[in-house]
Design an enzyme around this catalytic site. Structure first.
Site, PDB file in Angstrom:
ATOM      1  N   ARG A   1       0.847  -1.187   0.000  1.00 37.13           N
ATOM      2  CA  ARG A   1       0.000   0.000   0.000  1.00 37.13           C
ATOM      3  C   ARG A   1       0.888   1.243   0.000  1.00 37.13           C
ATOM      4  O   ARG A   1       1.981   1.254   0.588  1.00 37.13           O
ATOM      5  CB  ARG A   1      -0.861  -0.017   1.252  1.00 37.13           C
ATOM      6  CG  ARG A   1      -1.907   1.085   1.376  1.00 37.13           C
ATOM      7  CD  ARG A   1      -2.952   0.999   0.316  1.00 37.13           C
ATOM      8  NE  ARG A   1      -4.171   1.744   0.699  1.00 37.13           N
ATOM      9  CZ  ARG A   1      -5.023   2.251  -0.165  1.00 37.13           C
ATOM     10  NH1 ARG A   1      -4.806   2.111  -1.460  1.00 37.13           N
ATOM     11  NH2 ARG A   1      -6.105   2.874   0.246  1.00 37.13           N
TER      12      ARG A   1
ATOM     13  N   GLY B   1     -14.069   0.035  -5.248  1.00 38.25           N
ATOM     14  CA  GLY B   1     -13.983   0.957  -4.120  1.00 38.25           C
ATOM     15  C   GLY B   1     -14.586   0.361  -2.864  1.00 38.25           C
ATOM     16  O   GLY B   1     -14.332  -0.785  -2.503  1.00 38.25           O
TER      17      GLY B   1
ATOM     18  N   THR C   1     -10.292   0.019  -9.382  1.00 37.18           N
ATOM     19  CA  THR C   1      -9.245  -0.845  -8.854  1.00 37.18           C
ATOM     20  C   THR C   1      -9.211  -2.020  -9.821  1.00 37.18           C
ATOM     21  O   THR C   1     -10.055  -2.110 -10.702  1.00 37.18           O
ATOM     22  CB  THR C   1      -9.627  -1.266  -7.416  1.00 37.18           C
ATOM     23  OG1 THR C   1      -9.666  -0.112  -6.587  1.00 37.18           O
ATOM     24  CG2 THR C   1      -8.685  -2.277  -6.812  1.00 37.18           C
TER      25      THR C   1
END
Length: 570
Positions: A94, A462, A368
């Protein structure tokens, strides 16, 4: 809880060293991704003797070229691995906040929250993690040469890809934003400045050169040297915070997975800073308080109430591991806590979300991407990564050719301010130097009672990702559907606040009315072409056939470019 386990690491390395010679999985494996070219690249690696981690790395780099809205080297994400010998681990890559980041960096000169700063500026860019994560996973678990895994992406960037109808439409949608940045406009439009049309060839020579540096120097080819210099120069030019020191100090982290049980199956997921694994396991624990419900309206009502409670706990507890109370995290994963949370669910009436009980965190973008891989030995990888918004910040690093994320937008924007519109100011996900922002990404592996992989899945979408994975998993485990049928099920989504139940337009109108009669505030999503529904899953279901496993692909029909590829030797 988050310390690395050396003994586990050795076991995993032993397993991966065995390669794919056992051929537990019929056909030698499977790669399912939101882009068919990316899936084919991974399948080629499997055919050449690579393992699931090798194939995942090659797929991830390929998607940085072929699906630039979410595939990336300028963003970040998570990889969950489970070996056929039972070992499991995960990799957290991340993005991180730069060293100069502060809690109040998204407030304007008057002290008022600025969405522009939070999502649409150089300040919104977090230190990218993807290359470091793929490099760490390769060093720990890879079997093929690194250069071999990066090479297909280099060729795709250098030689060009055919612009698909989906990519042409996506680029048109963000054209005005991209026009703000000359380097972005130069790559993602025709030489005459007109938008790409389906069938045009998109060549990305600067990206190919960046990938060559990564091929030759590994992570140092991104975080040090020419690429780092170019990225830091663009940050300085645009008023961003990332420096070369931030890039040099970035590190991906190997972490223990979070695990739980559901109806005899083991659920393996990603822990913080992902909220996906924890909330998914908590919601499944709540559902175990009830028999498997097959009546559609009752099942959807129960799911909505479980989602409501899971997202309330998510907002209150989860964030960067350094800010998460480990006792609180353990409590969310405790089956007894799940039973207590489920105790006040009325099987016939919707409850209400109350701001005084807590609110939801700021929404994440739908853009994503996820892919699932299994090799011939049964080793499994679930990988989800993102740039946050579609095409991230829309900022391409001049001379380096890759898009930057706007993931700082996933931090809570303002200390101490929470409201029903979706702003939240709780401490676990406030900005701090070096901190990783909370995510809904939910790469997940399901293992049956005999220790065999049963499903590999994850999603884009999301905030809807967790609930999308939940419903697909239930389709496989409870309804015993094929992967294709499970991913095609009409979906719902509740996230605590706003207090509404989102349903896909494909959901039967009679079911919608039944949910409204139970007290749900129903809002329909999809059906307009631009927004096809809730999330998109790329899934592999595995079923036993004698001593082997049959891999069944689930390519979400909401993903117009999705594809599944099996290893084939020329």
């Amino acid at each position: 809880m988050f310390r690395r386990h050396a003994a586990l690491a050795v076991l995993i390395l032993v397993q991966l060293a065995r390669g794919t010679s056992a051929q537990v999985v019929e056909g030698g494996g499977l790669d399912v991704a939101e882009n068919a070219t990316g899936a084919a690249v991974g399948a080629r690696v499997l055919a050449d003797g690579g393992n699931a981690v090798d194939a995942a790395i090659a797929t991830a780099f390929a998607l940085a070229v072929t699906r630039p809205s979410a595939g990336n080297i300028g963003g970040g994400g998570f990889l969950v691995f489970r070996g056929m010998d039972g070992t499991a681990t995960s990799f957290d890559f991340r993005e991180r906040a730069p060293a100069a980041a502060t809690e109040r960096m998204f407030l304007d000169e008057r002290g008022v929250y600025s969405p522009e700063r939070h999502h649409r500026s150089h300040l919104a860019v977090g230190v990218p993690g993807t290359v470091a994560g793929l490099w760490l996973a390769h060093r720990r678990l890879g079997s093929r040469p690194w250069a071999e895994l990066v090479a297909p992406a280099i060729a795709l960037a250098r030689d060009g890809i055919a612009v698909t109808p989906w990519l042409a439409a996506a680029l048109r949608e963000v054209r005005d934003d991209m026009a703000r940045y000359p380097a972005t406009r130069a790559i993602f439009s025709r030489p005459d400045g007109e938008p790409f049309a389906p069938g045009d060839v998109l060549r990305q020579p600067d990206l190919a050169a960046t990938l060559e540096r990564i091929r030759d120097r590994g992570a140092d080819g991104f975080y040090r040297g020419e690429t780092a210099r170019l990225l830091a120069a663009e940050m300085e030019r645009g008023g961003g915070l990332i420096t070369r020191a931030d890039l040099e100090s970035y590190a991906a982290v190997e972490r223990p997975c979070v695990t739980g049980r559901y109806r005899g199956n083991t659920i393996i997921g990603m822990g913080p800073p992902s909220s996906g694994g924890t909330v998914l396991i908590e919601m499944l624990g709540m559902l175990e308080s009830f028999p498997v419900e097959r009546e559609p309206a009752a099942r959807l009502h129960l799911l909505a109430e479980v989602m409501r409670r899971g997202f309330a706990d998510r907002a209150r507890v989860l964030g960067d591991p350094s800010a998460v109370d480990e006792d609180e995290l353990a409590r969310l994963l405790d089956p007894e806590h799940a039973r207590r949370r489920a105790a006040d669910i009325d099987p016939a009436r919707a409850s209400r979300s109350r701001i005084e009980d807590f609110s939801w965190t700021r929404g994440e973008s739908d853009e994503t991407t996820h892919f699932s891989v299994v090799d011939g030995a049964g080793n499994a990888v679930a990988l989800t990564y993102t740039l946050e918004y579609g095409f991230g910040s829309r900022i391409v690093v001049p001379g380096a050719g890759f898009l930057l994320n706007n993931e700082m937008g996933d931090f809570n924007p303002q200390p101490g301010h929470t409201d029903e519109r979706g702003l939240i100011g709780s401490a676990p996900n406030l900005v701090a130097p070096g901190k990783r922002m909370l995510s809904s990404m939910s790469p997940t592996i399901v293992v049956d009672s005999r220790g065999r992989p049963r499903a590999i899945l994850g999603a884009r979408g999301g905030r809807t990702i967790i609930n999308t994975v939940l419903q697909t998993l239930l389709g496989i485990v409870d309804l015993r559907l094929s992967a294709g049928d499970a991913v095609a099920l009409p979906r719902i989504h509740h996230q605590w606040f706003p207090d509404e139940l989102l349903v896909e337009s494909t959901l039967d109108e009679e079911l919608r009315r039944a949910l409204e009669a139970m007290g749900h505030r129903v809002r329909v999503r999809g059906g307009d072409g631009a927004n096809p529904g809730i999330g998109a899953v790329e899934c592999i279901r595995l079923r036993p056939s004698g001593r082997r496993l049959i891999a069944d692909p689930g390519v979400d029909p909401r993903s117009s470019e999705g594809g599944a590829a099996r290893p084939r030797r020329p």
